[in-house]
Design a protein around this motif. Structure first.
Motif, PDB file in Angstrom:
ATOM      1  N   GLY A  35      60.474  70.764  72.306  1.00 29.02           N
ATOM      2  CA  GLY A  35      59.777  71.625  71.348  1.00 29.02           C
ATOM      3  C   GLY A  35      58.574  72.315  71.938  1.00 29.02           C
ATOM      4  N   SER A  36      58.592  72.526  73.274  1.00 28.57           N
ATOM      5  CA  SER A  36      57.425  73.104  73.936  1.00 28.57           C
ATOM      6  C   SER A  36      57.163  74.550  73.528  1.00 28.57           C
ATOM      7  CB  SER A  36      57.593  73.030  75.461  1.00 28.57           C
ATOM      8  OG  SER A  36      58.770  73.699  75.868  1.00 28.57           O
ATOM      9  N   SER A  37      58.194  75.226  73.021  1.00 23.63           N
ATOM     10  CA  SER A  37      58.016  76.621  72.621  1.00 23.63           C
ATOM     11  C   SER A  37      58.417  76.868  71.169  1.00 23.63           C
ATOM     12  CB  SER A  37      58.839  77.537  73.539  1.00 23.63           C
ATOM     13  OG  SER A  37      58.383  77.458  74.864  1.00 23.63           O
ATOM     14  N   GLY A  38      58.565  75.821  70.391  1.00 16.79           N
ATOM     15  CA  GLY A  38      58.954  75.996  68.996  1.00 16.79           C
ATOM     16  C   GLY A  38      59.432  74.702  68.388  1.00 16.79           C
ATOM     17  N   ILE A  39      60.319  74.805  67.391  1.00 11.49           N
ATOM     18  CA  ILE A  39      60.810  73.625  66.676  1.00 11.49           C
ATOM     19  C   ILE A  39      61.825  72.879  67.536  1.00 11.49           C
ATOM     20  CG2 ILE A  39      62.046  72.853  64.622  1.00 11.49           C
ATOM     21  CD1 ILE A  39      60.996  75.358  63.205  1.00 11.49           C
ATOM     22  N   PRO A  40      61.679  71.558  67.689  1.00 12.81           N
ATOM     23  CA  PRO A  40      62.658  70.796  68.484  1.00 12.81           C
ATOM     24  C   PRO A  40      64.053  70.861  67.883  1.00 12.81           C
ATOM     25  CG  PRO A  40      60.662  69.505  68.069  1.00 12.81           C
ATOM     26  CD  PRO A  40      60.576  70.721  67.200  1.00 12.81           C
ATOM     27  N   LYS A  41      65.066  70.807  68.764  1.00 17.48           N
ATOM     28  CA  LYS A  41      66.450  70.735  68.330  1.00 17.48           C
ATOM     29  C   LYS A  41      66.959  69.315  68.539  1.00 17.48           C
ATOM     30  CE  LYS A  41      67.743  75.528  69.441  1.00 17.48           C
ATOM     31  NZ  LYS A  41      66.517  76.009  70.094  1.00 17.48           N
ATOM     32  N   ARG A  42      67.944  68.918  67.743  1.00 18.35           N
ATOM     33  CA  ARG A  42      68.555  67.593  67.853  1.00 18.35           C
ATOM     34  C   ARG A  42      69.865  67.740  68.618  1.00 18.35           C
ATOM     35  NH1 ARG A  42      67.278  63.710  63.975  1.00 18.35           N
ATOM     36  NH2 ARG A  42      69.467  63.409  63.417  1.00 18.35           N
ATOM     37  N   VAL A  43      69.842  67.299  69.876  1.00 18.31           N
ATOM     38  CA  VAL A  43      70.958  67.490  70.795  1.00 18.31           C
ATOM     39  C   VAL A  43      71.870  66.270  70.749  1.00 18.31           C
ATOM     40  CG1 VAL A  43      71.593  67.839  73.210  1.00 18.31           C
ATOM     41  CG2 VAL A  43      69.525  68.933  72.273  1.00 18.31           C
ATOM     42  N   VAL A  44      73.159  66.510  70.569  1.00 19.49           N
ATOM     43  CA  VAL A  44      74.149  65.432  70.505  1.00 19.49           C
ATOM     44  C   VAL A  44      74.808  65.282  71.880  1.00 19.49           C
ATOM     45  CG1 VAL A  44      76.260  64.608  69.416  1.00 19.49           C
ATOM     46  CG2 VAL A  44      74.548  65.836  68.055  1.00 19.49           C
ATOM     47  N   SER A 104      60.872  58.961  87.867  1.00 23.41           N
ATOM     48  CA  SER A 104      60.930  60.355  87.441  1.00 23.41           C
ATOM     49  C   SER A 104      59.604  60.699  86.772  1.00 23.41           C
ATOM     50  CB  SER A 104      62.096  60.551  86.466  1.00 23.41           C
ATOM     51  OG  SER A 104      62.243  61.909  86.117  1.00 23.41           O
ATOM     52  N   LEU A 105      59.002  61.829  87.168  1.00 22.83           N
ATOM     53  CA  LEU A 105      57.684  62.215  86.687  1.00 22.83           C
ATOM     54  C   LEU A 105      57.677  63.691  86.306  1.00 22.83           C
ATOM     55  CD1 LEU A 105      55.547  60.671  89.597  1.00 22.83           C
ATOM     56  CD2 LEU A 105      55.999  59.599  87.373  1.00 22.83           C
ATOM     57  N   VAL A 106      56.633  64.094  85.579  1.00 29.14           N
ATOM     58  CA  VAL A 106      56.344  65.506  85.384  1.00 29.14           C
ATOM     59  C   VAL A 106      55.158  65.851  86.279  1.00 29.14           C
ATOM     60  CG1 VAL A 106      57.257  65.574  83.039  1.00 29.14           C
ATOM     61  CG2 VAL A 106      54.841  65.044  83.400  1.00 29.14           C
ATOM     62  N   PRO A 107      54.960  67.136  86.602  1.00 26.73           N
ATOM     63  CA  PRO A 107      53.903  67.502  87.554  1.00 26.73           C
ATOM     64  C   PRO A 107      52.516  66.983  87.199  1.00 26.73           C
ATOM     65  CG  PRO A 107      55.386  69.344  87.248  1.00 26.73           C
ATOM     66  CD  PRO A 107      55.813  68.293  86.255  1.00 26.73           C
ATOM     67  N   HIS A 309      41.004  70.752  79.173  1.00 27.57           N
ATOM     68  CA  HIS A 309      42.339  70.301  79.539  1.00 27.57           C
ATOM     69  C   HIS A 309      43.362  71.132  78.774  1.00 27.57           C
ATOM     70  CE1 HIS A 309      41.384  68.024  75.863  1.00 27.57           C
ATOM     71  NE2 HIS A 309      42.688  68.124  75.603  1.00 27.57           N
ATOM     72  N   LEU A 310      44.584  71.146  79.265  1.00 24.55           N
ATOM     73  CA  LEU A 310      45.661  71.848  78.583  1.00 24.55           C
ATOM     74  C   LEU A 310      46.371  70.894  77.638  1.00 24.55           C
ATOM     75  CD1 LEU A 310      47.185  73.826  81.591  1.00 24.55           C
ATOM     76  CD2 LEU A 310      45.600  74.671  79.851  1.00 24.55           C
ATOM     77  N   PRO A 311      46.781  71.370  76.461  1.00 25.55           N
ATOM     78  CA  PRO A 311      47.465  70.483  75.508  1.00 25.55           C
ATOM     79  C   PRO A 311      48.856  70.114  76.018  1.00 25.55           C
ATOM     80  CG  PRO A 311      47.525  72.736  74.725  1.00 25.55           C
ATOM     81  CD  PRO A 311      46.641  72.742  75.941  1.00 25.55           C
ATOM     82  N   LEU A 312      49.195  68.831  75.890  1.00 26.65           N
ATOM     83  CA  LEU A 312      50.479  68.350  76.360  1.00 26.65           C
ATOM     84  C   LEU A 312      51.259  67.712  75.218  1.00 26.65           C
ATOM     85  CD1 LEU A 312      49.391  66.591  79.693  1.00 26.65           C
ATOM     86  CD2 LEU A 312      50.244  68.928  79.404  1.00 26.65           C
ATOM     87  N   LEU A 313      52.570  67.796  75.311  1.00 27.01           N
ATOM     88  CA  LEU A 313      53.457  67.103  74.391  1.00 27.01           C
ATOM     89  C   LEU A 313      53.571  65.641  74.814  1.00 27.01           C
ATOM     90  CD1 LEU A 313      56.121  69.907  74.344  1.00 27.01           C
ATOM     91  CD2 LEU A 313      54.808  69.188  72.348  1.00 27.01           C
ATOM     92  N   PRO A 314      54.118  64.772  73.967  1.00 27.51           N
ATOM     93  CA  PRO A 314      54.239  63.348  74.335  1.00 27.51           C
ATOM     94  C   PRO A 314      54.984  63.092  75.636  1.00 27.51           C
ATOM     95  CG  PRO A 314      54.643  63.635  71.993  1.00 27.51           C
ATOM     96  CD  PRO A 314      54.547  65.019  72.577  1.00 27.51           C
ATOM     97  N   ASN A 315      55.890  64.014  76.023  1.00 24.96           N
ATOM     98  CA  ASN A 315      56.643  63.811  77.261  1.00 24.96           C
ATOM     99  C   ASN A 315      55.953  64.391  78.481  1.00 24.96           C
ATOM    100  OD1 ASN A 315      56.966  66.524  76.775  1.00 24.96           O
ATOM    101  ND2 ASN A 315      59.190  66.522  76.890  1.00 24.96           N
ATOM    102  N   GLY A 316      54.711  64.870  78.315  1.00 25.83           N
ATOM    103  CA  GLY A 316      53.940  65.361  79.443  1.00 25.83           C
ATOM    104  C   GLY A 316      54.080  66.843  79.720  1.00 25.83           C
ATOM    105  N   LYS A 317      54.950  67.542  78.995  1.00 27.87           N
ATOM    106  CA  LYS A 317      55.100  68.977  79.203  1.00 27.87           C
ATOM    107  C   LYS A 317      53.976  69.729  78.502  1.00 27.87           C
ATOM    108  CE  LYS A 317      60.156  69.173  79.593  1.00 27.87           C
ATOM    109  NZ  LYS A 317      61.380  69.820  79.047  1.00 27.87           N
ATOM    110  N   LEU A 318      53.721  70.933  78.991  1.00 29.41           N
ATOM    111  CA  LEU A 318      52.726  71.788  78.359  1.00 29.41           C
ATOM    112  C   LEU A 318      53.158  72.154  76.951  1.00 29.41           C
ATOM    113  CD1 LEU A 318      50.146  73.594  78.692  1.00 29.41           C
ATOM    114  CD2 LEU A 318      51.710  75.407  79.418  1.00 29.41           C
TER     115      LEU A 318
END
Length: 327
Positions: A35-44, A104-107, A309-318
């Motif tokens: 959801g980094s650019s909008g509403i999250p989708k539910r992926v099956v 596995s990490l994010v930058p 600081h830049l706002p981050l999502l719970p998974n570490g993405k911008l």
């Protein structure tokens, strides 16, 4: 069969996924996009897709092994860390690094971990450190590799069961193509089945066996993928197309800048106004001059906001949406 939603603390997720892997006929997983650019989708994601991804990763890295879980376990990258480790016959390390072979990490995480000698030593002892979830600053990668950390840059998303392109080259079984407007298209056995409850979005994204991503890219003469950024990251300002990831990457090269992000916001005069959020001490004039040294001056941000600081999502993405929503 109702899909299984991955939720809970790391230990609970590990237990749930272990049961899911062992089941004779398990339901598919439901994984939310960032959801980094909008509403999250539910992926099956069917189990076959998740397993195809995990096995292709093991082949590319040169073997299975124990993984350290440093990402939220409810997003696809964290889920894959757990699955890969369980397939190797070992539960993932969920507290610290332990005897892990991989992580596995994010930058943002890697940037912070490189400040700690103990963390650097632990990462350098691993067989590989996957790095994904966003653009990777070449200087960050050089710094990590100089410290002995084997970095593997990954590209993928929930719809592809996680990373499916490693250091620009697709994993076994993955097809890559560049479609209209530079859109990256992906095929292969690790593709998702559908978006839960959204058949229209599914129909738009899955076309003739290909997943149409929201990213722009190009393939060089060696077939190596270069990700240029999200299609909607190209801001049209005053009739000029401005690739905001490229501008942000240039800002991060400045010695006085710790981090930076660039977005477009609505503007009555320009259509969209290019705004830079900078962690560091640079004035608007300095920012514009720095960008204009190597790019067209029309790409230079018209507004510069200094932030702690830049706002981050719970998974570490911008969290790009949070930046666009700022007053």
């Amino acid at each position: 069969m109702e899909p299984l939603r991955v939720a809970g603390q790391p230990a609970e997720v590990v237990e749930a996924l272990a049961g899911w892997l062992a089941a004779a006929e398990p339901p598919p997983l439901i994984v939310e996009t960032s959801g980094s650019s909008g509403i999250p989708k539910r992926v099956v994601l069917p189990r076959e897709a998740v397993l195809a991804s995990a096995r292709a990763t093991a082949r590319r890295l040169g073997g299975e092994g124990r993984w350290a879980l440093a990402l939220p376990p409810t997003y696809v990258a964290g889920i894959q860390v757990v699955v890969r480790s369980l397939l190797a016959g070992q539960p993932p390390v969920v507290d610290g690094w332990g005897d892990a072979d991989y992580t596995s990490l994010v930058p943002t995480q890697l940037h912070r971990l490189l400040e700690s000698e103990a963390d650097v030593a632990a990462l350098a002892a691993m067989r590989a450190v996957l790095l994904g979830g966003g653009p990777i600053d070449p200087a960050l990668r050089r710094r990590a590799e100089a410290a002995g950390v084997r970095v593997v840059a990954t590209y993928g998303m929930a719809e592809t069961s996680g990373g499916c392109v490693y250091d620009g080259h697709p994993l076994d079984g993955v097809g890559l193509a560049i479609g209209k407007g530079g859109r990256i298209r992906i095929s292969g056995p690790m593709l998702f089945e559908r978006y839960d409850g959204d058949p229209a979005a599914t129909e738009a994204a899955l076309v003739d066996g290909w997943f149409l991503t929201s990213d722009a890219g190009r393939l060089d003469e060696d077939g190596r993928l270069h990700v240029l950024g999200r299609l909607d990251d190209v801001v049209v300002s005053g009739g000029v197309n401005v690739p905001t990831p490229t501008v942000a990457a240039r800002l991060r090269e400045h010695p006085a800048v710790e981090d930076a992000a660039v977005v477009g916001v609505p503007d009555e005069e320009w259509g969209e106004r290019v705004v830079a959020y900078v962690v560091g001490g640079l004035s608007r004039e300095e920012v514009r001059a720095w960008v204009a040294e190597v790019h067209p001056r029309s790409w230079a941000p018209r507004e510069v906001v200094t932030v702690d600081h830049l706002p981050l999502l719970p998974n570490g993405k911008l969290d790009r949406q949070a930046l666009r929503d700022r007053p």
